[in-house]
Structure formats: structure tokens, C-alpha cells
Design a protein around this motif. Structure first.
Motif, mmCIF file in Angstrom:
data_model
loop_
_atom_site.group_PDB
_atom_site.id
_atom_site.type_symbol
_atom_site.label_atom_id
_atom_site.label_comp_id
_atom_site.label_asym_id
_atom_site.label_seq_id
_atom_site.Cartn_x
_atom_site.Cartn_y
_atom_site.Cartn_z
ATOM 1 N N PHE A 6 38.902 14.510 -28.931
ATOM 2 C CA PHE A 6 38.054 15.698 -29.155
ATOM 3 C C PHE A 6 36.643 15.311 -29.614
ATOM 4 C CE2 PHE A 6 42.050 18.054 -28.956
ATOM 5 C CZ PHE A 6 41.657 19.153 -28.201
ATOM 6 N N TRP A 9 34.884 14.652 -26.484
ATOM 7 C CA TRP A 9 34.717 15.915 -25.759
ATOM 8 C C TRP A 9 33.557 16.717 -26.363
ATOM 9 C CZ3 TRP A 9 36.928 21.182 -26.803
ATOM 10 C CH2 TRP A 9 36.951 21.986 -25.671
ATOM 11 N N ALA A 63 41.199 24.837 -36.963
ATOM 12 C CA ALA A 63 40.817 24.241 -35.672
ATOM 13 C C ALA A 63 39.589 24.992 -35.139
ATOM 14 C CB ALA A 63 41.972 24.249 -34.677
ATOM 15 N N CYS A 64 38.564 24.984 -35.985
ATOM 16 C CA CYS A 64 37.372 25.832 -35.785
ATOM 17 C C CYS A 64 36.443 25.328 -34.689
ATOM 18 C CB CYS A 64 36.591 25.926 -37.087
ATOM 19 S SG CYS A 64 36.009 24.302 -37.673
ATOM 20 N N GLY A 65 36.629 24.074 -34.226
ATOM 21 C CA GLY A 65 35.706 23.539 -33.233
ATOM 22 C C GLY A 65 34.287 23.511 -33.769
ATOM 23 N N PRO A 69 32.708 30.881 -32.966
ATOM 24 C CA PRO A 69 33.519 32.103 -33.029
ATOM 25 C C PRO A 69 33.818 32.530 -34.467
ATOM 26 C CG PRO A 69 34.336 30.624 -31.320
ATOM 27 C CD PRO A 69 33.316 29.853 -32.085
ATOM 28 N N ASP A 85 38.635 21.404 -38.907
ATOM 29 C CA ASP A 85 39.001 20.846 -37.604
ATOM 30 C C ASP A 85 39.244 19.350 -37.789
ATOM 31 O OD1 ASP A 85 38.496 21.968 -34.466
ATOM 32 O OD2 ASP A 85 38.592 19.784 -34.707
ATOM 33 N N PHE A 86 40.130 18.758 -36.975
ATOM 34 C CA PHE A 86 40.363 17.318 -37.158
ATOM 35 C C PHE A 86 39.317 16.450 -36.465
ATOM 36 C CE2 PHE A 86 43.705 15.948 -33.670
ATOM 37 C CZ PHE A 86 42.921 16.508 -32.672
ATOM 38 N N SER A 87 38.420 17.082 -35.676
ATOM 39 C CA SER A 87 37.339 16.328 -35.036
ATOM 40 C C SER A 87 36.112 16.318 -35.950
ATOM 41 C CB SER A 87 36.978 16.981 -33.687
ATOM 42 O OG SER A 87 35.683 16.569 -33.287
ATOM 43 N N GLY A 112 40.046 18.434 -41.382
ATOM 44 C CA GLY A 112 41.417 18.678 -41.842
ATOM 45 C C GLY A 112 42.293 18.944 -40.640
ATOM 46 N N THR A 113 43.600 18.958 -40.856
ATOM 47 C CA THR A 113 44.531 19.170 -39.738
ATOM 48 C C THR A 113 45.311 20.472 -39.939
ATOM 49 O OG1 THR A 113 46.355 18.046 -40.817
ATOM 50 C CG2 THR A 113 44.841 16.666 -39.530
ATOM 51 N N ILE A 130 41.840 30.287 -33.226
ATOM 52 C CA ILE A 130 41.509 30.792 -31.890
ATOM 53 C C ILE A 130 41.759 29.720 -30.829
ATOM 54 C CG2 ILE A 130 39.682 31.767 -30.447
ATOM 55 C CD1 ILE A 130 38.362 32.854 -32.961
ATOM 56 N N ASP A 131 42.688 30.000 -29.933
ATOM 57 C CA ASP A 131 42.984 29.152 -28.766
ATOM 58 C C ASP A 131 43.197 27.692 -29.129
ATOM 59 O OD1 ASP A 131 42.713 31.479 -27.422
ATOM 60 O OD2 ASP A 131 40.969 30.919 -26.227
ATOM 61 N N ALA A 132 43.870 27.439 -30.240
ATOM 62 C CA ALA A 132 44.090 26.057 -30.678
ATOM 63 C C ALA A 132 45.509 25.798 -31.164
ATOM 64 C CB ALA A 132 43.099 25.713 -31.798
HETATM 65 C C1 LIG Z 1 40.135 24.789 -27.511
HETATM 66 S S1 LIG Z 1 39.371 24.203 -28.981
HETATM 67 C C2 LIG Z 1 39.094 25.723 -29.867
HETATM 68 C C3 LIG Z 1 38.017 25.569 -30.894
HETATM 69 C C4 LIG Z 1 37.597 26.856 -31.617
HETATM 70 N N1 LIG Z 1 38.729 27.496 -32.254
HETATM 71 C C5 LIG Z 1 36.889 27.828 -30.705
HETATM 72 O O1 LIG Z 1 37.426 28.931 -30.515
HETATM 73 O O2 LIG Z 1 35.806 27.518 -30.203
HETATM 74 C C6 LIG Z 1 40.769 23.488 -29.825
HETATM 75 C C7 LIG Z 1 40.402 22.844 -31.153
HETATM 76 O O3 LIG Z 1 41.584 22.364 -31.808
HETATM 77 C C8 LIG Z 1 41.226 21.218 -32.561
HETATM 78 N N2 LIG Z 1 42.464 20.494 -32.890
HETATM 79 C C9 LIG Z 1 43.368 19.966 -32.032
HETATM 80 N N3 LIG Z 1 44.391 19.388 -32.701
HETATM 81 C C10 LIG Z 1 44.123 19.569 -34.026
HETATM 82 C C11 LIG Z 1 44.801 19.207 -35.223
HETATM 83 N N4 LIG Z 1 45.978 18.533 -35.185
HETATM 84 N N5 LIG Z 1 44.281 19.587 -36.408
HETATM 85 C C12 LIG Z 1 43.087 20.260 -36.456
HETATM 86 N N6 LIG Z 1 42.383 20.614 -35.344
HETATM 87 C C13 LIG Z 1 42.896 20.285 -34.152
HETATM 88 C C14 LIG Z 1 40.291 20.473 -31.620
HETATM 89 O O4 LIG Z 1 39.485 19.512 -32.251
HETATM 90 C C15 LIG Z 1 39.478 21.641 -31.045
HETATM 91 O O5 LIG Z 1 38.335 21.871 -31.835
#
Ligand SMILES: C[S@@+](CC[C@H](N)C(=O)[O-])C[C@H]1O[C@@H](n2cnc3c(N)ncnc32)[C@H](O)[C@@H]1O
Length: 249
Positions: A6, A9, A63-65, A69, A85-87, A112-113, A130-132
Motif C-alpha cells: 500500500f 500504491w 483504514a483511512c487511506g 472521505p 491506517d497501516f500504510s 495502526g492496524t 470505508i471499503d477496507a
Molecule cells: C481501498 S483503501 C480505502 C481507503 C479509505 N478508507 C478511503 O475510503 O479512501 C483500503 C485501505 O485499507 C488499508 N489497510 C489494508 N490492510 C490494513 C490493515 N491490516 N490495517 C490497517 N489498514 C489497512 C490500506 O492501507 C488502504 O488505505
């Protein structure tokens, strides 16, 4: 898909104004949102209504990206925001993008995860993801962490996709067994409501159709978007769009 995947990405997306413009226009969201999700503007409004948070409260975005949003929701509802977010690259970009929303003083982002957000118990008035949720390796643990963060009566809203046929092995592994309601029930939430969102599906289908026809040139983010479209379209009818809400006891 680990944090390193990520990070790379997000580095590609951060460098591509064209990719950001593509998603923003296809979803009809304000330009500052810069989403990495597939929620149209009407969907963001539905999420805001479902969070039912009072002004001044704390919203946690899991998982706020890049934070757009969550910041849109915080601005709309007049909330403080904490995004996780973990990234580290996503967190870096989210922190930098706060000024787009005028939320430099009211939004914080941290690494964070799903299972370990590092945030205080009972501090959140609302939690959104959202979508995560499909990326969590243990859905019940992830939902339990959301419940731990919420004060009693606080609401969680999850969005994503569920298989039409549970266990469908044509779908990516992370989506095959998704069941938002079951995870929220198992984590001890009450008032669990799962709603299908066919109108979001329509917008998403149009977006992927447009993306599959893109000429991405040498823009790595657009190349990745086109590849994602080519993978998503053949599987499109095998899953449906879901929004789930629940209340912490
Ligand atoms: C499709 S994106 C959605 C991001 C954001 N919620 C948005 O709506 O724009 C998925 C997100 O999940 C995060 N993610 C994936 N695995 C994760 C984990 N184990 N812990 C925290 N974040 C994670 C990714 O880094 C990414 O930012």
C-alpha cells in the motif's frame, strides 16, 4: 497485500493528478476528497446520516487511506477526526491533505492496524471503515477493536462488498467469506443493520467501464486503475455492495 504494497500504491497515486481526477469525477465527490474507495457522493451522505454523531464528537476512521472521505464526514458533521491506517505513506499524505479541508487543528492521522489501533478505549463517538474491511485478516477481531473504541451508544458504519454466494471461489480470497452482519454480531454490537446498495453498484460499474477504456500512458496509477477495472468487471455480478451499521452496547 501488506503495508509495503500500500505504501507503493499510495506513492503512485500521490504523484498522479490524473488518477485523482478520474475517481473524483466518476464518483461525483468534491475535488478535495480524492477517494480510494467506490462510494458516490450520495453514499457519503448516507454514511454521514448513519453515523448520527453530534457536533464536537470524535470520529475514528479505520483504514483511512489518504483521509479525504473521513475528513469530508468530519467537516459535514462538525466532528474531530482520528484516522488510522497501516500504510505510513497514506498517513503522511492524509496529514498533509488536512489543509484542503481546513481541518489542520481537528484531524489527526496515525499508523495502526485493524486489530491494534493504539487508540484509547471508549473515546470514539462514531467509527467508520470505508471499503477496507475486506483487508482485515480476522473480521471479528477487527469489529471487536471498533467496539472497544466506541463509547456506549456510539455507532459504527462499514462499507464494502459481500459475495452473492458465500465462499464463491471465483472472487478474490479477501471477499469470499465477507459477512459484515456476522462480524458485528460476533463482536457484541447491537442494532446490526446490513443494507444492499444497488445504486452504488451502478456508479461503480460505470466507473470500471470507463477505467477499462482508459489510455493510461505511462502513469503508473492509471495503469493500476485500468488493471483493477479489468479484474473487477468480469466478477462484478458475483458480489453486491453493502453498508452495515451497528451500535456499541
Ligand atoms: C481501498 S483503501 C480505502 C481507503 C479509505 N478508507 C478511503 O475510503 O479512501 C483500503 C485501505 O485499507 C488499508 N489497510 C489494508 N490492510 C490494513 C490493515 N491490516 N490495517 C490497517 N489498514 C489497512 C490500506 O492501507 C488502504 O488505505
Amino acid at each position: 497485500m501488506d503495508a509495503k504494497y500500500f505504501d507503493e500504491w499510495y506513492a503512485g497515486i500521490g504523484a498522479s493528478a490524473a488518477d485523482e481526477r478520474f475517481f473524483t469525477e466518476a464518483l461525483g465527490v468534491p475535488v478535495e476528497v480524492g477517494p480510494q474507495n467506490l462510494v458516490p457522493l450520495a453514499g457519503l451522505r448516507q454514511i454521514a446520516a448513519a453515523l448520527a454523531a453530534e457536533p464536537g464528537g470524535l470520529l475514528v476512521d479505520i483504514a483511512c487511506g489518504r483521509g479525504g472521505p473521513g475528513m469530508w464526514l468530519a467537516r459535514e458533521l462538525d466532528l474531530e477526526l482520528l484516522g488510522v491506517d497501516f500504510s505510513a505513506e497514506a498517513v503522511r499524505q492524509a496529514t498533509k491533505r488536512r489543509s484542503r479541508f481546513g481541518l489542520t487543528e481537528r484531524a489527526t492521522f496515525a499508523v495502526g492496524t485493524f486489530d491494534s489501533t493504539g487508540l484509547a478505549a471508549g473515546a470514539a463517538d462514531a467509527v467508520v471503515c470505508i471499503d477496507a474491511f475486506q483487508f482485515s485478516s480476522d473480521r471479528v477481531k477487527a469489529a471487536e477493536e471498533m467496539r472497544r473504541l466506541l463509547r456506549p451508544g456510539g455507532r459504527v458504519v462499514l462499507t464494502g462488498w459481500e459475495p452473492k454466494q458465500p465462499g464463491d471461489d471465483e472472487l478474490p480470497e479477501r471477499m469470499r467469506d465477507l459477512d459484515f452482519g456476522a462480524a458485528l454480531d460476533a463482536a457484541g454490537f447491537t442494532d446490526v443493520v446490513r443494507t444492499l446498495k444497488p445504486e452504488w453498484d451502478e456508479v461503480e460499474h460505470a466507473l470500471w467501464t470507463q477505467a477499462a477504456a482508459l489510455d493510461p500512458g505511462d502513469d503508473p496509477a492509471l495503469v493500476s486503475t485500468k488493471e483493477e477495472a479489468e479484474q473487477a468487471l468480469p466478477l462484478f455480478d458475483r458480489r453486491h455492495r453493502v453498508m452495515a451499521t451497528a451500535v456499541a452496547p
